[in-house]
Design a protein around this motif. Structure first.
Motif, short mmCIF file in Angstrom:
data_model
loop_
_atom_site.label_atom_id
_atom_site.label_comp_id
_atom_site.label_asym_id
_atom_site.label_seq_id
_atom_site.Cartn_x
_atom_site.Cartn_y
_atom_site.Cartn_z
N PHE A 24 0.83 -1.21 0.00
CA PHE A 24 0.00 0.00 0.00
C PHE A 24 0.86 1.26 0.00
CE2 PHE A 24 -3.40 2.81 0.70
CZ PHE A 24 -3.16 3.60 1.83
N THR A 25 1.85 1.33 0.90
CA THR A 25 2.67 2.54 0.98
C THR A 25 3.48 2.75 -0.29
OG1 THR A 25 4.36 1.22 2.14
CG2 THR A 25 2.83 2.50 3.49
N SER A 26 4.05 1.68 -0.86
CA SER A 26 4.84 1.84 -2.08
C SER A 26 3.96 2.28 -3.25
CB SER A 26 5.56 0.53 -2.42
OG SER A 26 4.65 -0.53 -2.61
N TYR A 27 2.72 1.77 -3.32
CA TYR A 27 1.80 2.16 -4.39
C TYR A 27 1.44 3.64 -4.27
CZ TYR A 27 -2.07 1.88 -7.71
OH TYR A 27 -2.90 2.08 -8.78
N VAL A 28 1.16 4.09 -3.05
CA VAL A 28 0.76 5.48 -2.83
C VAL A 28 1.92 6.42 -3.15
CG1 VAL A 28 0.11 7.15 -1.06
CG2 VAL A 28 -1.02 4.93 -1.13
N TYR A 29 3.13 6.08 -2.71
CA TYR A 29 4.27 6.97 -2.95
C TYR A 29 4.61 7.08 -4.42
CZ TYR A 29 5.97 8.63 1.55
OH TYR A 29 6.12 9.32 2.72
N ARG A 30 4.29 6.07 -5.21
CA ARG A 30 4.55 6.15 -6.64
C ARG A 30 3.73 7.26 -7.30
NH1 ARG A 30 5.12 0.47 -6.56
NH2 ARG A 30 2.96 0.13 -7.19
N SER A 31 2.64 7.69 -6.64
CA SER A 31 1.80 8.75 -7.21
C SER A 31 2.56 10.07 -7.29
CB SER A 31 0.54 8.93 -6.36
OG SER A 31 0.85 9.40 -5.06
N VAL A 32 3.67 10.21 -6.53
CA VAL A 32 4.48 11.42 -6.61
C VAL A 32 5.87 11.09 -7.16
CG1 VAL A 32 3.26 12.65 -4.80
CG2 VAL A 32 5.17 11.17 -4.17
N GLY A 33 5.98 9.94 -7.82
CA GLY A 33 7.23 9.58 -8.49
C GLY A 33 8.30 9.01 -7.60
N ILE A 34 7.94 8.54 -6.40
CA ILE A 34 8.93 7.96 -5.49
C ILE A 34 8.74 6.44 -5.43
CG2 ILE A 34 9.72 7.84 -3.10
CD1 ILE A 34 8.93 10.74 -2.78
N ASN A 35 9.80 5.70 -5.74
CA ASN A 35 9.75 4.24 -5.72
C ASN A 35 10.35 3.73 -4.42
OD1 ASN A 35 8.60 3.87 -8.32
ND2 ASN A 35 10.59 4.30 -9.23
N LEU A 36 9.50 3.20 -3.55
CA LEU A 36 9.97 2.64 -2.28
C LEU A 36 10.34 1.17 -2.47
CD1 LEU A 36 7.30 4.09 0.20
CD2 LEU A 36 9.61 4.94 -0.21
N PRO A 37 11.21 0.61 -1.62
CA PRO A 37 11.47 -0.84 -1.65
C PRO A 37 10.17 -1.62 -1.39
CG PRO A 37 13.13 0.29 -0.33
CD PRO A 37 12.07 1.30 -0.63
N ARG A 38 10.19 -2.90 -1.70
CA ARG A 38 8.95 -3.69 -1.65
C ARG A 38 8.47 -3.97 -0.23
NH1 ARG A 38 5.13 -5.39 -0.51
NH2 ARG A 38 3.89 -7.15 -1.25
N VAL A 39 9.37 -4.31 0.69
CA VAL A 39 8.93 -4.77 2.01
C VAL A 39 9.21 -3.71 3.07
CG1 VAL A 39 9.15 -7.21 1.46
CG2 VAL A 39 11.11 -5.99 2.37
N SER A 40 8.47 -3.78 4.18
CA SER A 40 8.51 -2.75 5.21
C SER A 40 9.90 -2.60 5.85
CB SER A 40 7.47 -3.04 6.30
OG SER A 40 7.64 -4.33 6.83
N ARG A 41 10.63 -3.73 6.05
CA ARG A 41 11.93 -3.64 6.71
C ARG A 41 12.93 -2.88 5.86
NH1 ARG A 41 13.70 -10.02 6.30
NH2 ARG A 41 13.80 -10.17 4.03
N ASP A 42 12.77 -2.91 4.51
CA ASP A 42 13.64 -2.14 3.63
C ASP A 42 13.18 -0.69 3.52
OD1 ASP A 42 14.06 -4.97 1.40
OD2 ASP A 42 15.22 -4.36 3.16
#
Length: 380
Positions: free
Chosen positions: A297-315
């Motif tokens: 959920f968090t990685s999908y939402v952050y992509r809306s502003v062009g930020i690619n987060l790692p896949r899992v929470s610990r990363d």
């Protein structure tokens, strides 16, 4: 002026007399369910939800490991398939060489002779010593070649058998690892089901306590209403005067200034995007609006502003600038666990939005800094 003063004096005296005559206003009705008991039950619920989030995280990691193992198994299956083709080709070559050698022996035997006798006759029929030596050398080479050929073919056949067995042994190890992983995941799911049952029981207990407390409060309010029937007019007048004072005070109190937020547009976009998916169900490994897990959920939402987060929470916990959970601003990531097993997005106003756990949906929840291990500021 004197009449007005007298009127308020009489009203105040009547009100004071009635309040003294109703001492039950000052002491609450004794109840069998207390707020402390309800808070204790809420604490149990929070503990169960934390366990579920941890188990969900373990399941997600196991699914990721399972995918890697499946890829290895597919690769090994491809190698076995290729090796079987090579083995079949080698066996055909071996059979062909055996057939040639067999035909040669058969031809000699059909003439009623043994190969050794035939070679001896060929040597004895030599016309001179030079021809004898030439024939002897040729026959020796033929016999040595036949012996080496059969020996080589047999060795090659054994090598192929050993190679095939080694491939199958490696494949069996991979399958065993896959079975062990499936067993581990099944155990995690069983543990999670047990915790979910305890969570459901705790929720039912909380609901019963809240219902009982509400009933007790309703009975207390009904008793107060009966005792206050005679003073309703004076109390209404008093409330009106108090409300008027509050309204005047609120008009005279300047409105609080909203602090400037860095990257305000990006923060607004993140929060607005996150709220679009309220009600989307939690799904293990989910990364799309058809179903999310917490980090998906968090990685999908952050992509809306062009930020690619790692896949899992610990990363994701290691992205941006790590801050204290008590210093969060809207748009910051908030984590539970170290390494993190759960992540959400702080949206301001003492609230955060997250995908809680299986059986639940994306929702907004109260934010308590003491319940979180760390936070990260990705937007600066």
């Amino acid at each position: 002026m004197i009449r007005k003063l007298l009127k308020y004096s009489v009203s105040a005296a009547v009100l004071a007399t009635m309040i003294q005559a109703t001492p039950t206003f000052a002491s609450p009705v004794e109840s069998s369910v207390t707020k402390g008991q309800i808070d204790a039950t809420k604490g149990q619920i929070n503990d169960f939800e934390t366990k579920i989030q941890q188990l969900d995280n373990r399941i997600s990691l196991a699914m990721e490991k399972s995918q890697t193992l499946n890829d290895q198994i597919k690769t090994q299956q491809g190698k076995i398939k290729e090796s079987k083709v090579e083995i079949e080709k080698a066996k055909k070559d071996l059979d062909s060489h055996k057939k040639v050698y067999s035909e040669r022996l058969k031809s000699i035997q059909l003439e009623g002779k043994q190969s050794i006798v035939t070679y001896a006759e060929l040597l004895l029929s030599s016309n001179d010593i030079s021809e004898f030596l030439n024939r002897f050398t040729a026959i020796s080479q033929i016999m040595e070649s036949d012996t080496d050929l059969l020996k080589g073919l047999n060795e090659k056949e054994q090598v192929l058998i050993d190679a095939e067995q080694k491939l199958h042994n490696e494949f069996d190890k991979l399958k065993k690892s896959q079975d062990e992983l499936a067993s581990e995941q099944k155990k995690i799911e069983e543990d999670k089901n047990e915790v979910e049952k305890e969570l459901a029981d705790a929720n039912n207990k909380l609901q019963n306590q809240q219902d009982q407390l509400a009933q007790q409060e309703a009975e207390r309010q009904a008793q107060l209403a009966r005792q206050q029937a005679q003073q309703q007019i004076l109390l209404s007048q008093q409330r009106s005067q108090q409300q008027s004072s509050v309204n005047n005070a609120s008009k005279s109190t300047p409105s609080a200034k909203v602090p400037n937020i860095t990257n305000a547009d990006a923060v607004s976009t993140i929060i607005a995007t996150a709220k679009q998916y309220l009600g989307v169900p939690y799904v293990w490994g989910g990364t799309t609006p058809s179903g999310f897990d917490c980090s998906g959920f968090t990685s999908y939402v952050y992509r809306s502003v062009g930020i690619n987060l790692p896949r899992v929470s610990r990363d994701q916990q290691n992205v941006g600038t790590r801050i204290s959970p008590s210093q969060v601003q809207p748009g910051d990531l908030v984590f539970r666990g170290s390494p993190a097993y759960h992540v959400g997005i702080y949206i301001g106003g003492g609230q955060y939005i997250h995908a809680p756990q299986t059986g639940d949906v994306v929702k907004i929840a109260p934010y308590n800094p003491s319940a979180f291990t760390s936070a990260a500021r990705v937007l600066h």
